[in-house]
Design a protein around this motif. Structure first.
Motif, PDB file in Angstrom:
ATOM      1  N   ILE A   4      36.130  33.463   3.640  1.00 10.33           N
ATOM      2  CA  ILE A   4      35.937  32.616   4.823  1.00 10.33           C
ATOM      3  C   ILE A   4      36.786  31.362   4.680  1.00 10.33           C
ATOM      4  N   ALA A   5      37.525  31.042   5.736  1.00  7.14           N
ATOM      5  CA  ALA A   5      38.331  29.818   5.750  1.00  7.14           C
ATOM      6  C   ALA A   5      37.407  28.631   5.984  1.00  7.14           C
ATOM      7  N   LEU A   6      37.581  27.588   5.211  1.00 11.37           N
ATOM      8  CA  LEU A   6      36.768  26.392   5.367  1.00 11.37           C
ATOM      9  C   LEU A   6      37.418  25.391   6.314  1.00 11.37           C
ATOM     10  N   ARG A   7      38.725  25.168   6.142  1.00 11.71           N
ATOM     11  CA  ARG A   7      39.436  24.187   6.959  1.00 11.71           C
ATOM     12  C   ARG A   7      40.911  24.558   6.983  1.00 11.71           C
ATOM     13  N   GLU A   8      41.528  24.399   8.123  1.00 11.77           N
ATOM     14  CA  GLU A   8      42.968  24.639   8.230  1.00 11.77           C
ATOM     15  C   GLU A   8      43.710  23.481   7.565  1.00 11.77           C
ATOM     16  N   ARG A   9      44.577  23.798   6.637  1.00 10.70           N
ATOM     17  CA  ARG A   9      45.337  22.773   5.929  1.00 10.70           C
ATOM     18  C   ARG A   9      46.766  22.662   6.460  1.00 10.70           C
ATOM     19  N   VAL A  10      47.332  23.776   6.874  1.00 12.04           N
ATOM     20  CA  VAL A  10      48.661  23.795   7.488  1.00 12.04           C
ATOM     21  C   VAL A  10      48.553  24.709   8.702  1.00 12.04           C
ATOM     22  N   ALA A  11      48.755  24.139   9.880  1.00 10.88           N
ATOM     23  CA  ALA A  11      48.683  24.929  11.114  1.00 10.88           C
ATOM     24  C   ALA A  11      49.865  25.898  11.157  1.00 10.88           C
ATOM     25  N   PRO A  12      49.725  27.022  11.879  1.00 11.76           N
ATOM     26  CA  PRO A  12      50.865  27.943  12.002  1.00 11.76           C
ATOM     27  C   PRO A  12      52.099  27.175  12.481  1.00 11.76           C
ATOM     28  N   ARG A  13      53.193  27.381  11.791  1.00 14.04           N
ATOM     29  CA  ARG A  13      54.391  26.610  12.108  1.00 14.04           C
ATOM     30  C   ARG A  13      55.632  27.331  11.633  1.00 14.04           C
ATOM     31  N   VAL A  14      56.745  27.036  12.239  1.00 14.53           N
ATOM     32  CA  VAL A  14      58.034  27.511  11.759  1.00 14.53           C
ATOM     33  C   VAL A  14      59.078  26.397  11.779  1.00 14.53           C
ATOM     34  N   LEU A  15      58.735  25.240  12.339  1.00 14.68           N
ATOM     35  CA  LEU A  15      59.704  24.148  12.436  1.00 14.68           C
ATOM     36  C   LEU A  15      60.312  23.771  11.082  1.00 14.68           C
ATOM     37  N   PRO A  16      59.528  23.623   9.997  1.00 13.71           N
ATOM     38  CA  PRO A  16      60.164  23.298   8.711  1.00 13.71           C
ATOM     39  C   PRO A  16      61.171  24.362   8.265  1.00 13.71           C
ATOM     40  N   LEU A  17      60.892  25.623   8.557  1.00 14.53           N
ATOM     41  CA  LEU A  17      61.820  26.698   8.220  1.00 14.53           C
ATOM     42  C   LEU A  17      63.082  26.594   9.070  1.00 14.53           C
ATOM     43  N   VAL A  18      62.921  26.336  10.376  1.00 14.85           N
ATOM     44  CA  VAL A  18      64.075  26.168  11.263  1.00 14.85           C
ATOM     45  C   VAL A  18      64.956  25.029  10.761  1.00 14.85           C
ATOM     46  N   GLU A  19      64.326  23.915  10.368  1.00 16.20           N
ATOM     47  CA  GLU A  19      65.100  22.774   9.875  1.00 16.20           C
ATOM     48  C   GLU A  19      65.854  23.118   8.598  1.00 16.20           C
ATOM     49  N   ALA A  20      65.224  23.853   7.691  1.00 16.95           N
ATOM     50  CA  ALA A  20      65.886  24.252   6.448  1.00 16.95           C
ATOM     51  C   ALA A  20      67.053  25.194   6.730  1.00 16.95           C
ATOM     52  N   VAL A  21      66.856  26.142   7.635  1.00 15.21           N
ATOM     53  CA  VAL A  21      67.921  27.070   8.005  1.00 15.21           C
ATOM     54  C   VAL A  21      69.055  26.309   8.687  1.00 15.21           C
ATOM     55  N   GLY A  22      68.688  25.358   9.541  1.00 15.14           N
ATOM     56  CA  GLY A  22      69.697  24.559  10.236  1.00 15.14           C
ATOM     57  C   GLY A  22      70.549  23.744   9.281  1.00 15.14           C
ATOM     58  N   ARG A  23      69.924  23.196   8.234  1.00 20.03           N
ATOM     59  CA  ARG A  23      70.679  22.416   7.242  1.00 20.03           C
ATOM     60  C   ARG A  23      71.660  23.303   6.481  1.00 20.03           C
ATOM     61  N   ALA A  24      71.278  24.547   6.257  1.00 19.02           N
ATOM     62  CA  ALA A  24      72.121  25.464   5.488  1.00 19.02           C
ATOM     63  C   ALA A  24      73.126  26.212   6.360  1.00 19.02           C
ATOM     64  N   ALA A  25      72.954  26.163   7.685  1.00 21.00           N
ATOM     65  CA  ALA A  25      73.799  26.928   8.603  1.00 21.00           C
ATOM     66  C   ALA A  25      75.161  26.272   8.774  1.00 21.00           C
ATOM     67  N   PRO A  26      76.170  27.097   9.020  1.00 14.57           N
ATOM     68  CA  PRO A  26      77.479  26.524   9.312  1.00 14.57           C
ATOM     69  C   PRO A  26      77.456  25.798  10.643  1.00 14.57           C
ATOM     70  N   SER A  27      78.182  24.702  10.735  1.00 13.48           N
ATOM     71  CA  SER A  27      78.294  24.035  12.025  1.00 13.48           C
ATOM     72  C   SER A  27      79.639  24.407  12.613  1.00 13.48           C
ATOM     73  N   GLY A  28      79.791  24.134  13.861  1.00 17.78           N
ATOM     74  CA  GLY A  28      81.031  24.503  14.533  1.00 17.78           C
ATOM     75  C   GLY A  28      80.841  25.773  15.327  1.00 17.78           C
ATOM     76  N   PRO A  29      81.888  26.244  15.966  1.00 18.64           N
ATOM     77  CA  PRO A  29      81.762  27.427  16.834  1.00 18.64           C
ATOM     78  C   PRO A  29      81.332  28.655  16.043  1.00 18.64           C
ATOM     79  N   ARG A  30      80.580  29.488  16.700  1.00 16.40           N
ATOM     80  CA  ARG A  30      80.115  30.735  16.070  1.00 16.40           C
ATOM     81  C   ARG A  30      81.284  31.667  15.874  1.00 16.40           C
ATOM     82  N   ALA A  31      81.207  32.460  14.843  1.00 17.07           N
ATOM     83  CA  ALA A  31      82.243  33.475  14.613  1.00 17.07           C
ATOM     84  C   ALA A  31      82.210  34.496  15.737  1.00 17.07           C
ATOM     85  N   ALA A  32      83.331  35.079  16.042  1.00 19.36           N
ATOM     86  CA  ALA A  32      83.384  36.085  17.113  1.00 19.36           C
ATOM     87  C   ALA A  32      82.499  37.257  16.751  1.00 19.36           C
ATOM     88  N   ARG A  33      81.900  37.824  17.749  1.00 23.59           N
ATOM     89  CA  ARG A  33      80.967  38.948  17.534  1.00 23.59           C
ATOM     90  C   ARG A  33      81.646  40.241  17.772  1.00 23.59           C
TER      91      ARG A  33
END
Length: 164
Positions: A135-164
């Motif tokens: 049984i869960a007593l208290r939510e400590r971290v709400a469902p989220r993906v923003l921290p993951l998006v930020e980490a991926v964004g920091r590691a992602a190349p900037s500039g135009p996307r490569a041709a597909r």
């Protein structure tokens, strides 16, 4: 699908300001509305984003008890039990897993007695060997993906996307 820096910025805006218009997102990001729409369409098509409705709170629906139930299943009956779990409205998520148990479920209930009733219903399903409930007593971290998006964004190349 690789996510570049602009994709990450778009995702961050979607998460932080979900009710904003595409036109406003484009203005904030400093990109053409068509560019933004094409990115949104591609990310949805490739499964990066999904169309979502409102998040509904089980507690607000009178089900404040949250439990995680591991279900051990007789070999060869995983699909059958998985389908049976889908018929139990109090089971709001279920995953097949490795480790202790075969299925991991997120279960909501009105109170502990109701939770026991749901567990008893699970135990009676053909193919279910046993369950283990936490049984869960208290939510400590709400469902989220923003921290993951930020980490991926920091590691992602900037500039135009490569041709597909």
């Amino acid at each position: 699908m690789p996510v570049d820096a602009l994709d990450a910025r778009i995702l961050r805006l979607l998460l932080e300001q979900p009710r904003t218009s595409v036109r406003e997102y484009a203005r904030i990001l400093g990109v053409a509305r068509g560019t933004l729409q094409a990115r949104l369409d591609r990310m949805e098509r490739e499964g990066v984003t999904t169309t979502a409705g409102p998040r509904v709170s089980p507690a607000a629906l009178g089900h404040p008890v949250l439990a995680f139930v591991r279900v051990e299943v007789t070999q060869g009956h995983l699909d059958e039990v998985g389908q049976a779990l889908a018929a139990v409205p109090e089971i709001i998520e279920a995953y097949s897993i490795t480790g202790g148990g075969d299925l991991f479920t997120r279960v909501v209930a009105k109170d502990n007695g109701h939770l026991e009733d749901v567990i008893q219903r699970l135990i009676q399903l053909p193919g279910v060997v046993r369950t283990r409930t936490e049984i869960a007593l208290r939510e400590r971290v709400a469902p989220r993906v923003l921290p993951l998006v930020e980490a991926v964004g920091r590691a992602a190349p900037s500039g135009p996307r490569a041709a597909r």
